[in-house]
Design an enzyme around this catalytic site. Sequence first.
Site, PDB file in Angstrom:
ATOM      1  N   HIS A   1       8.771  55.811  -4.984  1.00 10.95           N
ATOM      2  CA  HIS A   1       9.595  56.908  -5.897  1.00 10.95           C
ATOM      3  C   HIS A   1       9.077  57.944  -6.326  1.00 10.95           C
ATOM      4  O   HIS A   1       8.980  58.886  -6.555  1.00 10.95           O
ATOM      5  CB  HIS A   1      10.523  56.150  -6.826  1.00 10.95           C
ATOM      6  CG  HIS A   1      11.317  57.016  -7.259  1.00 10.95           C
ATOM      7  ND1 HIS A   1      11.471  57.435  -8.273  1.00 10.95           N
ATOM      8  CD2 HIS A   1      12.460  57.104  -7.069  1.00 10.95           C
ATOM      9  CE1 HIS A   1      12.364  58.369  -9.182  1.00 10.95           C
ATOM     10  NE2 HIS A   1      13.255  58.160  -8.127  1.00 10.95           N
TER      11      HIS A   1
ATOM     12  N   ARG B   1       8.397  51.545  -7.242  1.00  8.81           N
ATOM     13  CA  ARG B   1       8.346  52.634  -8.260  1.00  8.81           C
ATOM     14  C   ARG B   1       7.826  53.902  -7.873  1.00  8.81           C
ATOM     15  O   ARG B   1       7.465  54.945  -8.363  1.00  8.81           O
ATOM     16  CB  ARG B   1       8.384  52.006  -9.927  1.00  8.81           C
ATOM     17  CG  ARG B   1       9.615  50.745  -9.869  1.00  8.81           C
ATOM     18  CD  ARG B   1      10.609  52.025 -10.604  1.00  8.81           C
ATOM     19  NE  ARG B   1      10.009  53.115 -11.454  1.00  8.81           N
ATOM     20  CZ  ARG B   1      10.491  53.116 -12.972  1.00  8.81           C
ATOM     21  NH1 ARG B   1      11.793  52.843 -13.063  1.00  8.81           N
ATOM     22  NH2 ARG B   1       9.646  54.643 -13.340  1.00  8.81           N
TER      23      ARG B   1
ATOM     24  N   SER C   1      18.754  57.016  -4.601  1.00  8.54           N
ATOM     25  CA  SER C   1      16.747  57.145  -4.428  1.00  8.54           C
ATOM     26  C   SER C   1      16.511  55.312  -4.274  1.00  8.54           C
ATOM     27  O   SER C   1      15.368  55.364  -2.769  1.00  8.54           O
ATOM     28  CB  SER C   1      15.958  57.274  -5.853  1.00  8.54           C
ATOM     29  OG  SER C   1      16.439  58.806  -5.873  1.00  8.54           O
TER      30      SER C   1
END
Length: 215
Positions: free
Chosen positions: A41, A38, A15
């Site tokens: 994501h 992050r 990812s």
Amino acid sequence: MHTYITDGNEIYRRSFAMIRQESDLSKFTQEQAQIAVRMIHAAGQTDLSADIEFSEGVVSAARQALRAGKPIFTDVHMIASGITRKRLPADNEVICTLRDPRVVSLAASLGTTRTAAAVELWQDRLDGAVVAIGNAPTALFHLLNWLDADPNRPRPAAILGIPVGFVGAAESKDALARQAALLGVEFLTVHGRRGGSAITCAAINALATEQEILP
């Protein structure tokens, strides 16, 4: 039968690799990019990078505050629940005052929302803390006004102002970016309507440790 990747760490690795390939992270420092990845994501949207803004010292200020054991203040319990406690470097207290019994009457007397009124209860421990507002623009506006009203009031080390929504969200985040330097605080925000608990928690969890892959 469906076949799929079952290794959690491998899912994260792939990812994050896809995010770094598909997102424009060129404006960020290495430390900022780790936080931004992050956040992207959590949002599932690689174009989020265009709207993320870091003040120059926010990453170091937030990490120093957390290492020093300072608390994290949040506007809603959803964020408090989403912070991964094992990532916090000093078993930091995560505080949300929204359910404090004083909030309802305080909101009525101030003529504002409960999330904004709850900010009033932060002042005793706000000095050097980390603030994470991910839902209520009124809470962010109230905090900015409270800080602006008196230069001697305690300052948090960092404000993560990432409220989501259609009324006041974009405006509150623009106000944070404009006023932060004058108020003497570092900040992280996502300009526009996007934001929310997931993105805010992702930012806090990334600030709490420099490890990009969860153990």
